[in-house]
Design a protein around this motif. Structure first.
Motif, PDB file in Angstrom:
ATOM      1  N   LEU A 161      30.790  -5.659 -29.927  1.00 52.87           N
ATOM      2  CA  LEU A 161      30.042  -6.779 -29.349  1.00 52.87           C
ATOM      3  C   LEU A 161      29.930  -6.638 -27.834  1.00 52.87           C
ATOM      4  N   TYR A 162      31.030  -6.250 -27.177  1.00 53.51           N
ATOM      5  CA  TYR A 162      30.988  -6.072 -25.722  1.00 53.51           C
ATOM      6  C   TYR A 162      29.964  -5.002 -25.347  1.00 53.51           C
ATOM      7  N   MET A 163      29.920  -3.934 -26.130  1.00 51.57           N
ATOM      8  CA  MET A 163      28.969  -2.859 -25.846  1.00 51.57           C
ATOM      9  C   MET A 163      27.533  -3.334 -26.053  1.00 51.57           C
ATOM     10  N   LEU A 164      27.307  -4.103 -27.104  1.00 52.36           N
ATOM     11  CA  LEU A 164      25.966  -4.623 -27.367  1.00 52.36           C
ATOM     12  C   LEU A 164      25.504  -5.534 -26.233  1.00 52.36           C
ATOM     13  N   TRP A 165      26.396  -6.413 -25.794  1.00 51.06           N
ATOM     14  CA  TRP A 165      26.035  -7.321 -24.701  1.00 51.06           C
ATOM     15  C   TRP A 165      25.780  -6.549 -23.412  1.00 51.06           C
ATOM     16  N   ALA A 166      26.684  -5.648 -23.091  1.00 53.93           N
ATOM     17  CA  ALA A 166      26.554  -4.898 -21.839  1.00 53.93           C
ATOM     18  C   ALA A 166      25.271  -4.085 -21.805  1.00 53.93           C
ATOM     19  N   THR A 167      24.961  -3.439 -22.921  1.00 51.93           N
ATOM     20  CA  THR A 167      23.783  -2.573 -22.959  1.00 51.93           C
ATOM     21  C   THR A 167      22.493  -3.369 -22.880  1.00 51.93           C
ATOM     22  N   THR A 168      22.355  -4.364 -23.738  1.00 50.24           N
ATOM     23  CA  THR A 168      21.087  -5.106 -23.780  1.00 50.24           C
ATOM     24  C   THR A 168      20.876  -5.945 -22.526  1.00 50.24           C
ATOM     25  N   GLN A 169      21.927  -6.558 -22.013  1.00 53.68           N
ATOM     26  CA  GLN A 169      21.778  -7.407 -20.833  1.00 53.68           C
ATOM     27  C   GLN A 169      21.639  -6.601 -19.545  1.00 53.68           C
ATOM     28  N   HIS A 170      21.999  -5.336 -19.590  1.00 51.80           N
ATOM     29  CA  HIS A 170      21.809  -4.459 -18.425  1.00 51.80           C
ATOM     30  C   HIS A 170      20.340  -4.447 -18.010  1.00 51.80           C
ATOM     31  N   TYR A 171      19.435  -4.507 -18.971  1.00 48.28           N
ATOM     32  CA  TYR A 171      18.003  -4.436 -18.672  1.00 48.28           C
ATOM     33  C   TYR A 171      17.511  -5.673 -17.930  1.00 48.28           C
ATOM     34  N   ALA A 172      18.285  -6.764 -17.984  1.00 51.84           N
ATOM     35  CA  ALA A 172      17.966  -7.953 -17.191  1.00 51.84           C
ATOM     36  C   ALA A 172      18.747  -7.962 -15.891  1.00 51.84           C
ATOM     37  N   ASP A 173      20.063  -7.798 -16.000  1.00 47.84           N
ATOM     38  CA  ASP A 173      20.936  -7.939 -14.833  1.00 47.84           C
ATOM     39  C   ASP A 173      20.709  -6.843 -13.798  1.00 47.84           C
ATOM     40  N   PHE A 174      20.317  -5.662 -14.258  1.00 47.63           N
ATOM     41  CA  PHE A 174      20.070  -4.544 -13.351  1.00 47.63           C
ATOM     42  C   PHE A 174      18.614  -4.090 -13.431  1.00 47.63           C
ATOM     43  N   GLY A 175      17.739  -5.086 -13.640  1.00 53.96           N
ATOM     44  CA  GLY A 175      16.313  -4.783 -13.771  1.00 53.96           C
ATOM     45  C   GLY A 175      15.738  -4.078 -12.558  1.00 53.96           C
ATOM     46  N   HIS A 176      16.175  -4.477 -11.362  1.00 51.84           N
ATOM     47  CA  HIS A 176      15.652  -3.843 -10.147  1.00 51.84           C
ATOM     48  C   HIS A 176      16.026  -2.364 -10.108  1.00 51.84           C
ATOM     49  N   GLN A 177      17.248  -2.056 -10.527  1.00 54.66           N
ATOM     50  CA  GLN A 177      17.678  -0.659 -10.553  1.00 54.66           C
ATOM     51  C   GLN A 177      16.846   0.145 -11.546  1.00 54.66           C
ATOM     52  N   ILE A 178      16.602  -0.446 -12.708  1.00 51.79           N
ATOM     53  CA  ILE A 178      15.793   0.233 -13.722  1.00 51.79           C
ATOM     54  C   ILE A 178      14.372   0.449 -13.214  1.00 51.79           C
ATOM     55  N   ASP A 179      13.792  -0.582 -12.579  1.00 52.38           N
ATOM     56  CA  ASP A 179      12.440  -0.443 -12.034  1.00 52.38           C
ATOM     57  C   ASP A 179      12.399   0.660 -10.981  1.00 52.38           C
ATOM     58  N   THR A 180      13.417   0.712 -10.119  1.00 52.02           N
ATOM     59  CA  THR A 180      13.472   1.727  -9.067  1.00 52.02           C
ATOM     60  C   THR A 180      13.488   3.128  -9.657  1.00 52.02           C
ATOM     61  N   LEU A 181      14.305   3.306 -10.710  1.00 49.23           N
ATOM     62  CA  LEU A 181      14.386   4.615 -11.358  1.00 49.23           C
ATOM     63  C   LEU A 181      13.159   4.918 -12.207  1.00 49.23           C
ATOM     64  N   ASN A 182      12.319   3.913 -12.400  1.00 52.07           N
ATOM     65  CA  ASN A 182      11.065   4.092 -13.136  1.00 52.07           C
ATOM     66  C   ASN A 182       9.895   4.171 -12.150  1.00 52.07           C
ATOM     67  N   ASN A 183      10.131   4.913 -11.060  1.00 54.55           N
ATOM     68  CA  ASN A 183       9.112   5.104 -10.024  1.00 54.55           C
ATOM     69  C   ASN A 183       8.655   3.789  -9.403  1.00 54.55           C
ATOM     70  N   GLY A 184       9.605   2.825  -9.328  1.00 54.48           N
ATOM     71  CA  GLY A 184       9.292   1.566  -8.685  1.00 54.48           C
ATOM     72  C   GLY A 184       8.420   0.636  -9.504  1.00 54.48           C
ATOM     73  N   MET A 185       8.312   0.898 -10.797  1.00 53.47           N
ATOM     74  CA  MET A 185       7.436   0.111 -11.661  1.00 53.47           C
ATOM     75  C   MET A 185       8.239  -0.525 -12.798  1.00 53.47           C
ATOM     76  N   PRO A 186       7.869  -1.749 -13.195  1.00 53.51           N
ATOM     77  CA  PRO A 186       8.510  -2.346 -14.374  1.00 53.51           C
ATOM     78  C   PRO A 186       8.217  -1.512 -15.615  1.00 53.51           C
ATOM     79  N   LEU A 187       9.106  -1.560 -16.573  1.00 52.78           N
ATOM     80  CA  LEU A 187       8.879  -0.831 -17.818  1.00 52.78           C
ATOM     81  C   LEU A 187       7.613  -1.351 -18.501  1.00 52.78           C
ATOM     82  N   SER A 188       6.828  -0.447 -19.018  1.00 52.98           N
ATOM     83  CA  SER A 188       5.620  -0.819 -19.757  1.00 52.98           C
ATOM     84  C   SER A 188       5.993  -1.252 -21.170  1.00 52.98           C
ATOM     85  N   ASP A 189       5.046  -1.765 -21.920  1.00 51.33           N
ATOM     86  CA  ASP A 189       5.301  -2.141 -23.314  1.00 51.33           C
ATOM     87  C   ASP A 189       5.844  -0.945 -24.097  1.00 51.33           C
ATOM     88  N   ALA A 190       5.225   0.198 -23.900  1.00 50.86           N
ATOM     89  CA  ALA A 190       5.652   1.400 -24.622  1.00 50.86           C
ATOM     90  C   ALA A 190       7.069   1.801 -24.222  1.00 50.86           C
TER      91      ALA A 190
END
Length: 211
Positions: A161-190
């Motif tokens: 459960l801890y792993m599920l929470w940490a992994t899925t919520q990472h995409y919200a809590d560290f969204g800016h980091q993910i966007d930065t590593l995605n060439n500064g763009m939010p993830l697309s639908d795909a």
């Protein structure tokens, strides 16, 4: 019949105001934390008089607790798939999908929760000790049943459960980091679909829950 329509109109205005206030509060609390947020700032973001906030929520703490409870209720609804699923592949897979979608569409709420817990939950500790503890124990029982039925590896349900929470919520809590590593763009639908597929594949294979 205009007279008969008035109660509905008043109710709709109330619901719309509450929605505006909660959305603004979620954003402000996520950015400023409980201590840095003020009712005046939340009112400004909502575009409403400060008096309106106190009418619906008499204190900042009452408003904050409602914001936290809202995101938790959304997470609880996502977990309903556990009880209805035939096994872990379906149940945990659907739960990952739901939690990833929540991170995508409610990132501020997730950040408010994360910040509160990282500060030792000064406002919602009672909520963690009751509602969260009861919910967690219920999901542990489901996972233990799947283990007993041989549908997945014998692992500690809490750490899953801890792993599920940490992994899925990472995409919200560290969204800016993910966007930065995605060439500064939010993830697309795909890319969101690819992320959900990858997370499910890694976790489900890791616990021996794939067919």
């Amino acid at each position: 019949m205009p007279y008969a329509a008035r109660p509905n109109s008043k109710k709709e205005r109330r619901q719309e105001n509450e929605k505006l206030i909660l959305a603004a509060a979620e954003k402000v609390f996520a950015e400023a934390g409980f201590g840095g947020a003020t009712m005046q700032l939340i009112a400004d973001v909502a575009g409403l008089p400060k008096a309106n906030l106190h009418y619906y929520f008499p204190t900042k703490e009452a408003l904050y607790r409602q914001v936290v409870q809202n995101i938790f209720q959304i997470w609880l609804q996502a977990a309903d798939v556990f009880d209805a699923a035939d096994g872990p592949e379906e149940g945990i897979g659907a739960y990952i999908d739901a939690k990833m979608e929540i991170s995508r569409h409610h990132p501020a709420g997730s950040k408010v929760w994360a910040s509160e817990v990282m500060h030792r939950a000064p406002v919602i500790q009672d909520y963690l000790e009751t509602t969260l503890a009861e919910w967690t124990q219920g999901r542990i029982a489901v996972i233990e049943r799947w283990i007993e039925e041989g549908r997945m590896d014998a692992i500690d349900p809490r750490h899953l459960l801890y792993m599920l929470w940490a992994t899925t919520q990472h995409y919200a809590d560290f969204g800016h980091q993910i966007d930065t590593l995605n060439n500064g763009m939010p993830l697309s639908d795909a890319q969101w679909e690819e992320a959900k597929t990858s997370v499910k594949q890694i976790i489900l294979r890791g616990i021996g829950a794939t067919g």
